[in-house]
Design a protein around this motif. Structure first.
Motif, mmCIF file in Angstrom:
data_model
loop_
_atom_site.group_PDB
_atom_site.id
_atom_site.type_symbol
_atom_site.label_atom_id
_atom_site.label_comp_id
_atom_site.label_asym_id
_atom_site.label_seq_id
_atom_site.Cartn_x
_atom_site.Cartn_y
_atom_site.Cartn_z
ATOM 1 N N LEU A 141 1.017 -1.048 -0.255
ATOM 2 C CA LEU A 141 -0.106 0.211 -0.046
ATOM 3 C C LEU A 141 0.803 1.205 -0.086
ATOM 4 O O LEU A 141 0.650 2.261 -0.564
ATOM 5 N N LEU A 142 2.232 1.239 0.505
ATOM 6 C CA LEU A 142 2.964 2.243 0.515
ATOM 7 C C LEU A 142 3.542 2.692 -0.780
ATOM 8 O O LEU A 142 3.515 3.655 -1.157
ATOM 9 N N MET A 143 3.553 1.642 -1.302
ATOM 10 C CA MET A 143 4.282 1.728 -2.884
ATOM 11 C C MET A 143 3.036 2.213 -3.823
ATOM 12 O O MET A 143 3.235 3.263 -4.590
ATOM 13 N N MET A 144 2.016 1.936 -3.565
ATOM 14 C CA MET A 144 0.622 2.510 -4.443
ATOM 15 C C MET A 144 0.145 3.739 -3.949
ATOM 16 O O MET A 144 -0.454 4.277 -4.649
ATOM 17 N N SER A 145 0.503 4.078 -2.766
ATOM 18 C CA SER A 145 0.343 5.582 -2.335
ATOM 19 C C SER A 145 1.508 6.327 -2.596
ATOM 20 O O SER A 145 2.425 6.271 -1.682
ATOM 21 N N ASP A 146 1.438 7.295 -3.253
ATOM 22 C CA ASP A 146 2.574 7.852 -3.800
ATOM 23 C C ASP A 146 2.369 9.434 -3.145
ATOM 24 O O ASP A 146 1.672 10.222 -3.325
ATOM 25 N N VAL A 167 -2.908 4.594 2.332
ATOM 26 C CA VAL A 167 -2.457 4.684 3.901
ATOM 27 C C VAL A 167 -2.169 6.083 4.020
ATOM 28 O O VAL A 167 -1.493 6.930 3.279
ATOM 29 N N ASP A 168 -2.263 6.560 5.198
ATOM 30 C CA ASP A 168 -1.759 7.980 5.575
ATOM 31 C C ASP A 168 -0.596 7.414 6.560
ATOM 32 O O ASP A 168 -0.536 6.612 7.229
ATOM 33 N N ILE A 169 0.651 8.231 6.442
ATOM 34 C CA ILE A 169 1.769 7.991 7.174
ATOM 35 C C ILE A 169 1.774 8.732 8.433
ATOM 36 O O ILE A 169 1.706 9.952 8.342
ATOM 37 N N LEU A 170 2.035 8.191 9.580
ATOM 38 C CA LEU A 170 1.921 8.913 10.856
ATOM 39 C C LEU A 170 3.566 8.859 11.272
ATOM 40 O O LEU A 170 3.930 7.906 11.914
ATOM 41 N N CYS A 171 4.151 9.988 10.921
ATOM 42 C CA CYS A 171 5.560 10.243 11.549
ATOM 43 C C CYS A 171 5.794 11.485 11.583
ATOM 44 O O CYS A 171 5.156 12.464 11.059
ATOM 45 N N ASP A 172 6.851 11.990 12.377
ATOM 46 C CA ASP A 172 7.169 13.279 12.526
ATOM 47 C C ASP A 172 7.615 13.921 11.195
ATOM 48 O O ASP A 172 8.639 13.379 10.880
ATOM 49 N N ARG A 173 6.968 14.872 10.620
ATOM 50 C CA ARG A 173 7.337 15.356 9.339
ATOM 51 C C ARG A 173 8.829 16.101 9.426
ATOM 52 O O ARG A 173 9.195 16.416 8.571
#
Length: 176
Positions: A141-146, A167-173
């Motif tokens: 899903l990460l590869m498909m979510s650009d 997917v949405d990425i939860l990390c400190d931007r």
């Protein structure tokens, strides 16, 4: 599935109630948790339905911070204002522009609450999807979510919309 999919489940999925917990970080920021968007939940239901947790409607309601009593109290307050405003008009008493505007918004609020009655409120902890297949699925899903990120004048970061957003990425931007 022992529990059927209901509108409450759909609301829960649309408010990012499902996350994928991986055993290894898949991004440089060390993120191991990815939020499934509604499109991601749909993809998961179509391609790996066994990974979607079979949670009950009662379990989702238990996670919600507002029960039916709180919602009913809010609707009662709004309806009380609407009835008092209508009674003022019936008695030929003047209404201010603020009261007219509030009355219009109150009718919209009541309609919204009728439609959203089953929507959970303030879910603190989402439902986690875990395991080796979940990690593989998160990578796919990460590869498909650009995800695209642009720095504007080096001052602030702007995230633009993606064509596919599973997917949405939860990390400190600030770490990337």
């Amino acid at each position: 599935r022992t529990h059927p999919w209901t509108p409450t489940h759909s609301f829960y999925a649309s408010m990012c109630g499902f996350v994928i917990d991986t055993t290894i970080p898949l991004l440089p920021c060390g993120t191991k948790r990815f939020v499934l968007t509604p499109l991601g939940v749909k993809f998961l239901m179509e391609h790996a339905p066994d990974l979607v947790p079979d949670i009950s409607k009662a379990s989702i309601r238990d996670r919600s911070k507002a029960d039916g009593m709180a919602k009913a109290l809010l609707v009662w307050q709004v309806l009380y204002f609407c009835f008092s405003a209508v009674a003022r008009v019936a008695q030929s008493l003047p209404m201010s522009l603020l009261e007219v505007s509030t009355l219009a918004h109150s009718f919209c609020t009541v309609l919204t609450y009728v439609v959203w009655w089953r929507k959970p409120v303030n879910i603190q902890e989402p439902t986690a999807i875990e395991g080796e297949r979940a990690t593989e699925l998160a990578a796919l899903l990460l590869m498909m979510s650009d995800a695209r990120r642009f720095w504007m004048a080096g001052i602030f970061c702007m995230w633009c919309e993606r064509e596919l957003s599973y997917v949405d990425i939860l990390c400190d931007r600030t770490e990337i």
